[in-house]
Design a protein around this motif. Structure first.
Motif, PDB file in Angstrom:
ATOM      1  N   THR A  93      84.528  -2.250 -11.088  1.00 26.55           N
ATOM      2  CA  THR A  93      84.760  -3.633 -10.647  1.00 26.55           C
ATOM      3  C   THR A  93      83.806  -4.559 -11.408  1.00 26.55           C
ATOM      4  O   THR A  93      82.838  -4.098 -12.027  1.00 26.55           O
ATOM      5  CB  THR A  93      84.471  -3.784  -9.147  1.00 26.55           C
ATOM      6  N   THR A  94      84.069  -5.841 -11.331  1.00 25.93           N
ATOM      7  CA  THR A  94      83.156  -6.823 -11.921  1.00 25.93           C
ATOM      8  C   THR A  94      81.755  -6.645 -11.349  1.00 25.93           C
ATOM      9  O   THR A  94      80.756  -6.665 -12.084  1.00 25.93           O
ATOM     10  CB  THR A  94      83.657  -8.260 -11.653  1.00 25.93           C
ATOM     11  N   TYR A 192      88.547   8.688 -26.867  1.00 29.46           N
ATOM     12  CA  TYR A 192      89.595   8.745 -25.826  1.00 29.46           C
ATOM     13  C   TYR A 192      90.064  10.165 -25.592  1.00 29.46           C
ATOM     14  O   TYR A 192      90.292  10.578 -24.457  1.00 29.46           O
ATOM     15  CB  TYR A 192      90.764   7.819 -26.215  1.00 29.46           C
ATOM     16  N   LEU A 193      90.199  10.914 -26.677  1.00 29.33           N
ATOM     17  CA  LEU A 193      90.620  12.311 -26.550  1.00 29.33           C
ATOM     18  C   LEU A 193      89.646  13.091 -25.679  1.00 29.33           C
ATOM     19  O   LEU A 193      90.029  14.003 -24.961  1.00 29.33           O
ATOM     20  CB  LEU A 193      90.697  12.961 -27.944  1.00 29.33           C
ATOM     21  N   SER A 194      88.375  12.716 -25.737  1.00 25.98           N
ATOM     22  CA  SER A 194      87.344  13.507 -25.054  1.00 25.98           C
ATOM     23  C   SER A 194      86.855  12.865 -23.766  1.00 25.98           C
ATOM     24  O   SER A 194      85.892  13.352 -23.172  1.00 25.98           O
ATOM     25  CB  SER A 194      86.162  13.729 -26.009  1.00 25.98           C
ATOM     26  N   SER A 195      87.489  11.814 -23.308  1.00 29.82           N
ATOM     27  CA  SER A 195      86.955  11.154 -22.112  1.00 29.82           C
ATOM     28  C   SER A 195      87.398  11.878 -20.843  1.00 29.82           C
ATOM     29  O   SER A 195      88.389  12.604 -20.827  1.00 29.82           O
ATOM     30  CB  SER A 195      87.366   9.680 -22.077  1.00 29.82           C
ATOM     31  N   GLY A 196      86.628  11.688 -19.773  1.00 23.14           N
ATOM     32  CA  GLY A 196      86.874  12.396 -18.520  1.00 23.14           C
ATOM     33  C   GLY A 196      88.138  11.922 -17.837  1.00 23.14           C
ATOM     34  O   GLY A 196      88.594  10.790 -18.048  1.00 23.14           O
ATOM     35  N   PRO A 197      88.734  12.780 -16.992  1.00 20.85           N
ATOM     36  CA  PRO A 197      89.988  12.403 -16.342  1.00 20.85           C
ATOM     37  C   PRO A 197      89.822  11.182 -15.436  1.00 20.85           C
ATOM     38  O   PRO A 197      88.892  11.109 -14.645  1.00 20.85           O
ATOM     39  CB  PRO A 197      90.359  13.651 -15.524  1.00 20.85           C
ATOM     40  N   GLY A 198      90.709  10.239 -15.576  1.00 20.33           N
ATOM     41  CA  GLY A 198      90.710   9.059 -14.708  1.00 20.33           C
ATOM     42  C   GLY A 198      89.713   7.985 -15.088  1.00 20.33           C
ATOM     43  O   GLY A 198      89.676   6.918 -14.464  1.00 20.33           O
ATOM     44  N   ILE A 199      88.905   8.240 -16.106  1.00 16.53           N
ATOM     45  CA  ILE A 199      87.867   7.267 -16.472  1.00 16.53           C
ATOM     46  C   ILE A 199      88.472   6.020 -17.115  1.00 16.53           C
ATOM     47  O   ILE A 199      88.151   4.889 -16.732  1.00 16.53           O
ATOM     48  CB  ILE A 199      86.822   7.924 -17.412  1.00 16.53           C
ATOM     49  N   PHE A 200      89.377   6.221 -18.063  1.00 21.89           N
ATOM     50  CA  PHE A 200      90.029   5.066 -18.703  1.00 21.89           C
ATOM     51  C   PHE A 200      90.783   4.253 -17.654  1.00 21.89           C
ATOM     52  O   PHE A 200      90.679   3.029 -17.585  1.00 21.89           O
ATOM     53  CB  PHE A 200      90.977   5.575 -19.795  1.00 21.89           C
ATOM     54  N   LYS A 201      91.507   4.967 -16.805  1.00 18.83           N
ATOM     55  CA  LYS A 201      92.283   4.284 -15.757  1.00 18.83           C
ATOM     56  C   LYS A 201      91.368   3.486 -14.830  1.00 18.83           C
ATOM     57  O   LYS A 201      91.661   2.343 -14.477  1.00 18.83           O
ATOM     58  CB  LYS A 201      93.089   5.313 -14.966  1.00 18.83           C
ATOM     59  N   GLY A 202      90.237   4.103 -14.447  1.00 19.58           N
ATOM     60  CA  GLY A 202      89.307   3.418 -13.546  1.00 19.58           C
ATOM     61  C   GLY A 202      88.660   2.204 -14.192  1.00 19.58           C
ATOM     62  O   GLY A 202      88.431   1.176 -13.546  1.00 19.58           O
ATOM     63  N   ASP A 203      88.358   2.318 -15.500  1.00 20.47           N
ATOM     64  CA  ASP A 203      87.820   1.158 -16.226  1.00 20.47           C
ATOM     65  C   ASP A 203      88.850   0.036 -16.265  1.00 20.47           C
ATOM     66  O   ASP A 203      88.506  -1.151 -16.166  1.00 20.47           O
ATOM     67  CB  ASP A 203      87.473   1.547 -17.672  1.00 20.47           C
ATOM     68  N   LEU A 204      90.107   0.433 -16.436  1.00 19.72           N
ATOM     69  CA  LEU A 204      91.157  -0.582 -16.549  1.00 19.72           C
ATOM     70  C   LEU A 204      91.393  -1.308 -15.224  1.00 19.72           C
ATOM     71  O   LEU A 204      91.974  -2.388 -15.213  1.00 19.72           O
ATOM     72  CB  LEU A 204      92.458   0.038 -17.064  1.00 19.72           C
ATOM     73  N   HIS A 205      90.925  -0.710 -14.131  1.00 21.57           N
ATOM     74  CA  HIS A 205      90.999  -1.468 -12.870  1.00 21.57           C
ATOM     75  C   HIS A 205      90.188  -2.755 -13.025  1.00 21.57           C
ATOM     76  O   HIS A 205      90.646  -3.843 -12.659  1.00 21.57           O
ATOM     77  CB  HIS A 205      90.475  -0.657 -11.690  1.00 21.57           C
ATOM     78  N   TYR A 207      89.422  -4.154 -15.888  1.00 21.56           N
ATOM     79  CA  TYR A 207      89.959  -4.970 -16.983  1.00 21.56           C
ATOM     80  C   TYR A 207      91.240  -5.701 -16.585  1.00 21.56           C
ATOM     81  O   TYR A 207      91.453  -6.845 -16.977  1.00 21.56           O
ATOM     82  CB  TYR A 207      90.230  -4.053 -18.176  1.00 21.56           C
ATOM     83  N   ARG A 208      92.075  -5.023 -15.810  1.00 20.59           N
ATOM     84  CA  ARG A 208      93.388  -5.604 -15.485  1.00 20.59           C
ATOM     85  C   ARG A 208      93.463  -6.246 -14.111  1.00 20.59           C
ATOM     86  O   ARG A 208      94.293  -7.110 -13.886  1.00 20.59           O
ATOM     87  CB  ARG A 208      94.471  -4.507 -15.545  1.00 20.59           C
TER      88      ARG A 208
END
Lengths: 286, 119
Positions: A93-94, A192-205, A207-208
């Protein structure tokens, strides 16, 4: 900047761990640093890590005036997620992002650092400039804007029938400019290939869904905290139009970079530095 | 336009290896013309223009002839360099069952890019 040994070359970059508490939870943060002078704290993109700044960290033309510091957010790179991560969904989150950056800078006793962030890192620096202008000498937003409409379903990034690392990398691969050297394109994708599961998605919360700054960026006082915005022409996530709109509200000129995409510092470091060096020179002069 | 797709994909051993667990049928739409593409274990098995109505397929990727021409330039312009750039701008659509597409996203992106600079 490298030191020659008997059998190889040791880079001057030093990696260390910093133990601190973020949002009441102990965290062990990995960071790398090199150089001396004005602190320049670098924020990686969503779903990747601070390796993106390795080229800056060995750039002699920067290290003679700046102390470059890049850290991995918790759950990214070599920073473990906090204890208990396995029983919760990671959501940035912010508030959490802001606290992480401010605590990190305070723990290292950084005096008026420059904060440079890319993508979600570029988004949060706008918030920092608006809310805490006295703390920062300047902010640089790479691929930064005040808001973006969500344009795809984030659930694909973390589900058992799709490999998370593969899909995250393949998804963002198109954000790298076609002109960027293959070596650095694939180095960027490795994050990105090596990032942990759900991390990109959680960051995008963050961002989006939790960083709509459209009504706030006009309040940034660039006399107190100068803002620089730089966006690659091949970035269709944070488009040049997104950045130009944001810059206009702040009352500054945006820099639109030719033949670069969403990851300038890692996808084509030599080309990016031709745009970055004048910005750093201006910050150092002020 | 896709007559050479089989050769371009099947001649790329690394691409075929990455697709070795993929068997799927999908449509590439170029303007008004549909092309039915059948993938068997990473190889392009058939490329059939204008398949009969209701021929089964799992998903479709469609764009105008002009958009694909831009996409297949050796160095495409911004906005035409990636299928998602084109879907975000409305120049392309992806419809149907997204699971095989997303689970093999790099494969499909590489397949779509195979004609780049070749046609």
């Amino acid at each position: 900047m490298k030191v020659s040994g008997m059998m190889g070359e040791i880079e001057q970059t030093i990696g260390r761990y910093l133990n601190l508490e973020i949002s009441g939870r102990p965290c062990r943060i990995y960071f790398e640093q090199a150089g001396a002078g004005i602190p320049l704290v670098c924020l990686h993109t969503a779903g990747s890590d601070a390796t993106q700044y390795r080229h800056l960290l060995s750039d002699a033309g920067i290290l003679d005036r700046f102390q470059v510091i890049a850290f991995d957010m918790p759950g990214h790179g070599k920073s473990l997620p906090p204890s208990g991560y396995h029983d919760e969904e990671y959501i940035l989150t912010t508030e959490l992002y802001t606290e992480t950056i401010r605590i990190f800078c305070a723990a290292l006793d950084l005096e008026n650092p420059v904060i440079m962030g890319c993508s979600m890192g570029g988004r949060i620096v706008l918030h920092l400039a608006e809310a805490y202008p006295a703390e920062f000498r300047a902010v640089i937003g790479i691929e930064a804007s005040d808001y973006q409409e969500p344009w795809y379903d984030r659930d694909w990034l973390n589900r058992p029938d799709v490999h998370g690392g593969e899909v995250c990398a393949a998804l963002i691969s198109g954000l790298v400019a076609p002109q960027s050297p293959d070596e650095y394109r694939w180095e960027t994708l490795w994050g990105y290939l090596s990032s942990g599961p759900g991390i990109f998605k959680g960051d995008l919360h963050f961002y989006r869904a939790d960083s709509d700054y459209r009504d706030r960026v006009a309040r940034i006082d660039t006399e107190k905290c100068p803002v620089y915005l730089m966006t690659g022409e091949y970035d269709f996530s944070c488009t040049p139009e997104d950045t130009l709109r944001t810059a206009e509200k702040i009352g500054i000129e945006a820099i639109i970079m030719k033949e670069l995409g969403h990851f300038p510092m890692s996808e084509n470091p030599d080309h990016f530095r031709t745009y970055l060096m004048p910005v750093l020179a201006e910050i150092a002069k002020a | 336009m896709l007559n050479r797709l089989s050769d371009l994909v099947n001649g790329d051993a690394d691409l075929v290896r990455r697709g070795q667990y993929l068997t799927a049928t999908f449509i590439i739409g170029i303007g008004d013309t549909d092309w039915l593409i059948e993938i068997r274990e990473g190889q392009v098995a058939t490329v059939q223009p204008e398949p009969a109505l209701m021929t089964p397929s799992q998903f479709s990727i469609r764009a105008s002839e002009n958009a694909w021409r831009e996409f297949w330039q050796p160095v495409p312009l911004p906005g035409f360099h990636d299928i998602f750039a084109m879907t975000k701008s409305g120049d392309a659509t992806v419809e149907g069952d997204f699971q095989p597409f997303m689970a093999n996203l790099r494969y499909f992106k590489d397949l779509l890019a195979a004609p780049r600079g070749q046609i």
